[in-house]
Write an enzyme that holds these catalytic residues in place. Structure first.
Site, PDB file in Angstrom:
ATOM      1  N   HIS A   1      20.144  16.076  21.272  1.00 46.44           N
ATOM      2  CA  HIS A   1      20.852  15.433  22.394  1.00 46.44           C
ATOM      3  C   HIS A   1      20.084  15.602  23.700  1.00 46.44           C
ATOM      4  CE1 HIS A   1      23.684  14.017  25.295  1.00 46.44           C
ATOM      5  NE2 HIS A   1      23.462  15.132  25.961  1.00 46.44           N
TER       6      HIS A   1
ATOM      7  N   CYS B   1      26.359   8.259  24.756  1.00 47.33           N
ATOM      8  CA  CYS B   1      25.034   8.617  24.241  1.00 47.33           C
ATOM      9  C   CYS B   1      24.941   8.182  22.777  1.00 47.33           C
ATOM     10  CB  CYS B   1      24.811  10.120  24.364  1.00 47.33           C
ATOM     11  SG  CYS B   1      23.234  10.664  23.662  1.00 47.33           S
TER      12      CYS B   1
ATOM     13  N   CYS C   1      25.594  12.826  19.214  1.00 48.86           N
ATOM     14  CA  CYS C   1      26.747  12.191  19.865  1.00 48.86           C
ATOM     15  C   CYS C   1      27.347  11.073  19.021  1.00 48.86           C
ATOM     16  CB  CYS C   1      26.340  11.663  21.236  1.00 48.86           C
ATOM     17  SG  CYS C   1      26.006  13.001  22.401  1.00 48.86           S
TER      18      CYS C   1
ATOM     19  N   GLY D   1       0.203  24.565  38.086  1.00 50.45           N
ATOM     20  CA  GLY D   1       0.644  25.702  38.888  1.00 50.45           C
ATOM     21  C   GLY D   1       1.983  25.493  39.562  1.00 50.45           C
TER      22      GLY D   1
ATOM     23  N   ASP E   1      -2.218  21.194  25.845  1.00 47.40           N
ATOM     24  CA  ASP E   1      -2.620  21.929  27.042  1.00 47.40           C
ATOM     25  C   ASP E   1      -3.655  22.968  26.639  1.00 47.40           C
ATOM     26  OD1 ASP E   1      -1.033  23.843  25.961  1.00 47.40           O
ATOM     27  OD2 ASP E   1       0.421  23.907  27.587  1.00 47.40           O
ATOM     28  N   SER E   2      -4.371  23.469  27.640  1.00 46.37           N
ATOM     29  CA  SER E   2      -5.652  24.125  27.381  1.00 46.37           C
ATOM     30  C   SER E   2      -5.545  25.612  27.150  1.00 46.37           C
ATOM     31  CB  SER E   2      -6.550  23.897  28.588  1.00 46.37           C
ATOM     32  OG  SER E   2      -5.923  24.478  29.732  1.00 46.37           O
ATOM     33  N   GLY E   3      -4.383  26.197  27.431  1.00 45.87           N
ATOM     34  CA  GLY E   3      -4.305  27.650  27.443  1.00 45.87           C
ATOM     35  C   GLY E   3      -4.326  28.190  28.855  1.00 45.87           C
ATOM     36  N   GLY E   4      -4.593  27.318  29.833  1.00 45.38           N
ATOM     37  CA  GLY E   4      -4.618  27.757  31.232  1.00 45.38           C
ATOM     38  C   GLY E   4      -3.280  28.333  31.672  1.00 45.38           C
ATOM     39  N   PHE E   5      -2.196  27.714  31.219  1.00 47.49           N
ATOM     40  CA  PHE E   5      -0.879  28.220  31.615  1.00 47.49           C
ATOM     41  C   PHE E   5      -0.654  29.626  31.082  1.00 47.49           C
ATOM     42  CE2 PHE E   5       3.766  28.679  31.137  1.00 47.49           C
ATOM     43  CZ  PHE E   5       4.122  28.531  32.471  1.00 47.49           C
TER      44      PHE E   5
ATOM     45  N   ASP F   1      -7.857  25.696  33.144  1.00 46.50           N
ATOM     46  CA  ASP F   1      -7.698  25.955  34.572  1.00 46.50           C
ATOM     47  C   ASP F   1      -7.291  27.403  34.805  1.00 46.50           C
ATOM     48  OD1 ASP F   1      -5.233  25.490  33.335  1.00 46.50           O
ATOM     49  OD2 ASP F   1      -4.262  24.965  35.217  1.00 46.50           O
TER      50      ASP F   1
ATOM     51  N   GLN G   1      -5.069  22.546  41.175  1.00 46.45           N
ATOM     52  CA  GLN G   1      -4.402  23.779  41.572  1.00 46.45           C
ATOM     53  C   GLN G   1      -4.432  23.862  43.098  1.00 46.45           C
ATOM     54  OE1 GLN G   1      -2.657  25.831  39.803  1.00 46.45           O
ATOM     55  NE2 GLN G   1      -3.261  25.466  37.667  1.00 46.45           N
TER      56      GLN G   1
ATOM     57  N   ASP H   1       6.178  17.300  30.928  1.00 43.05           N
ATOM     58  CA  ASP H   1       6.492  18.038  29.699  1.00 43.05           C
ATOM     59  C   ASP H   1       7.319  19.243  30.095  1.00 43.05           C
ATOM     60  OD1 ASP H   1       4.073  19.720  30.695  1.00 43.05           O
ATOM     61  OD2 ASP H   1       4.958  20.914  29.087  1.00 43.05           O
TER      62      ASP H   1
ATOM     63  N   CYS I   1      22.615   9.241  20.608  1.00 47.86           N
ATOM     64  CA  CYS I   1      21.788  10.146  19.801  1.00 47.86           C
ATOM     65  C   CYS I   1      22.542  10.551  18.530  1.00 47.86           C
ATOM     66  CB  CYS I   1      21.375  11.376  20.612  1.00 47.86           C
ATOM     67  SG  CYS I   1      22.609  12.695  20.659  1.00 47.86           S
TER      68      CYS I   1
END
Lengths: 375, 375
Positions: A337, A306, A311, A218, A95-99, A149, A191, A268, A308
């Site tokens: 898990h 499960c 588990c 957003g 991700d770009s850093g926008g968040f 963004d 956005q 994500d 994993c």
């Protein structure tokens, strides 16, 4: 020119907009819908790559802002790029850093030119323009780069959201002009807050510029499931059906199921690992708090059935002990898990879509999960 | 009755007392000399069992005092015993809590009956008699239990050390009388500080009582390599050559090499994992501090030629980044490497002994390692 990533649609559900396909990337093909664990600092906290893969992870996310500050994209590049650096040979999205414009708004000075961050580490200045965001991501060498963004903090006046949305489109254009790596996709970010007209307009203008895929941004800023749904409903119809759609920052199982129904392909979230570190485990019967005294001599796994690592080998009693004893292995096993749980959830969603019974699958799964109690 | 563990001598070095053999246990056979990683609270900090095994670990140590307090031996027993609890199917040795008489001396009230600990967790009382130490270890179900010993803090008057040594022998006898599990070995512990007569007498009296193996205790309490050597030199001649000898708490590579030359078969120490967590890595060229700026863009592994997970996949640059970013994966990878290093060291020692060239091997290795800089 061959597209750096290509989305191949395999199936659309009969009763919803849910879809399943393949995302072909320079580092292999992954099935969608897909959930991407977050490796902010080029590591999914506590989980070695082999365990990630065994838990079902196929594509990871890493963070431009954090890696640009430490160790710096030049260091990553010198060490062979992000894949080599973190020993992950599958696809990576950055991700770009926008968040961080949103999440670190008190450290940000924003102008038309870009965003200036005061480093959260040492107060030094990171000057993040659209061009620099792309240059950093090109140095990192991710398979999918995101445009820079402007993600505004909500609630906000519509005029402010409109301005941020306009800026997002202008920055997206600059990102596209700046890109130079033929082996790296760039996704645009829609956005527009909760405003149908802004979202629709933003999506259409981004599609006009033309990207390799589109994200809905957003929407991981504290809004309700209804608000997420609305943002999706007014965005996805404007996005090309032959390209991937990525809902940023969403990972609550209930929200993921909703978004899949709206036609989202990629997700994500830090939710599985952050909750794992806090001893909260996801199961199909709802969340399980691993510190609870009830688990003290419970020989059962976190979740029956499960497969994993946590588990298949360890009891709830042991994992509770690890958390009470403040042992690293507790967060590790609970994270593994939770990742396996989310990967299994989207894997079952894929099957249901291909069988044309996603609506039923989602209803049954939401019923089993009960109301969401994780953040 | 079949002995619960059996030591099989395979080779003795031509130029030293170093020896190599097999320790047969209820959970399999391991080659000696062997280094045992420490899993105080039933987990080797940060390292899942599969990674332990891949690093070369074959036998682990866990702690009676810590597990009796939390989660309690009854909980471990209900959850299937220590092996099932921590998902380790190889041999496990439990120490008796005797070392905590030394390390937690401010929390201890000592009498002929036993040791009363004020819990370091909640102030509750743990009444550790020789009988209880055995009962706890039988509930845990380790392959090798240790007698409760009295490890005095040094320096101390000879009379005080003699008293602690006498008590150690009396407690050892009570442990032997208390034991009831035919599938669990019990090792005696030789005390006596730096006094040849006390050590020798203690060893002979323990052998007279008769145990499945013998440990040299009281030597990881801040003494010099010379003092360790002296304690060994005056203890081992009194121990039967057809039973295993275990030097408690020693893990500095230099000290391990010395002790092997004196005929020791088994070692344990927190050194590899504790140093790993502190970003200090062991290599055949001496220690490497992973936080050093010199590693920033260093593509080399921690140690060239090492086949551990850390070295086969990750650069020094990446591992440094993990430590600076305070990511769990740093301690995990450094611990895995340090364990692999120590296991490789004793593995090479075994080969050298079998080839009758241990003295040369030790000299060359000490030369390469340089002076010890880890604790």
């Amino acid at each position: 020119m061959v597209a750096p990533v290509r989305f191949e649609l395999l199936a659309v559900d009969s009763g919803s907009a849910a879809r399943s396909g393949l995302l072909h990337t320079p580092h292999g093909t992954v099935e969608t819908p897909i959930f991407m664990p977050v490796g902010t600092q080029a590591t999914v906290k506590g989980v070695v790559p082999d365990l990630l893969r065994a838990a079902g992870s196929r594509m990871l996310l890493a963070n431009t802002y954090h890696l640009a500050l430490r160790p710096g994209e030049a260091a990553v590049e010198q060490l062979g790029g992000l894949h080599r650096f973190m020993a992950w040979d599958g696809p990576i999205l950055t991700d770009s850093g926008g968040f961080q414009v949103f999440s670190m708004s008190d450290r940000v000075t924003l102008s038309e030119r870009g965003v200036a961050f005061r480093s959260h580490l040492d107060g030094s200045l990171l000057d993040l323009t659209p061009e620099r965001a792309i240059a950093i991501q090109e140095a990192l060498g991710s398979d999918v780069a995101m445009v820079l963004d402007h993600c505004p903090a909500l609630p906000a006046e519509k005029a402010a959201i409109a301005e941020a949305t306009d800026r997002t489109v202008r920055w997206a254009r600059r990102c596209k002009e700046a890109r130079s790596r033929p082996d790296q996709a760039v996704f645009g970010i829609v956005q527009g807050g909760a405003h149908a007209d802004l979202r629709g307009e933003c999506a259409e203008r981004l599609v006009e510029i033309g990207f390799d895929g589109y994200a809905i941004g957003g929407v991981s800023v504290g809004e309700s499931p209804e608000e997420i749904r609305k943002a999706l409903d007014v965005s996805t119809p404007h996005l090309p059906s032959d390209q991937a759609r990525y809902l940023m920052g969403v990972g609550r199982p209930q929200d993921v199921l909703d978004a899949i129904a709206a036609g989202v392909d990629m997700f994500d979230c830090v939710l599985p690992t952050r909750n794992g570190r806090n001893a909260t485990c996801l199961t199909m019967q709802g969340t399980v708090r691993m510190r609870n005294a009830a688990h003290k001599t419970d020989p059962r796994p976190i979740e029956e059935g499960c497969d994993c690592l946590a588990c298949s080998r360890f009891s709830r009693g042991y994992i509770r002990h690890l958390f009470l004893a403040d042992e690293m292995l507790g967060p590790i096993l609970a994270s593994v898990h939770n990742l396996a749980f989310l990967h299994r959830l989207v894997s079952r969603a894929r099957e249901a879509i291909r069988a044309g019974r996603y609506v039923q699958f989602r209803a049954e799964t939401l019923e089993a999960l009960g109301p969401s109690s994780v953040k």
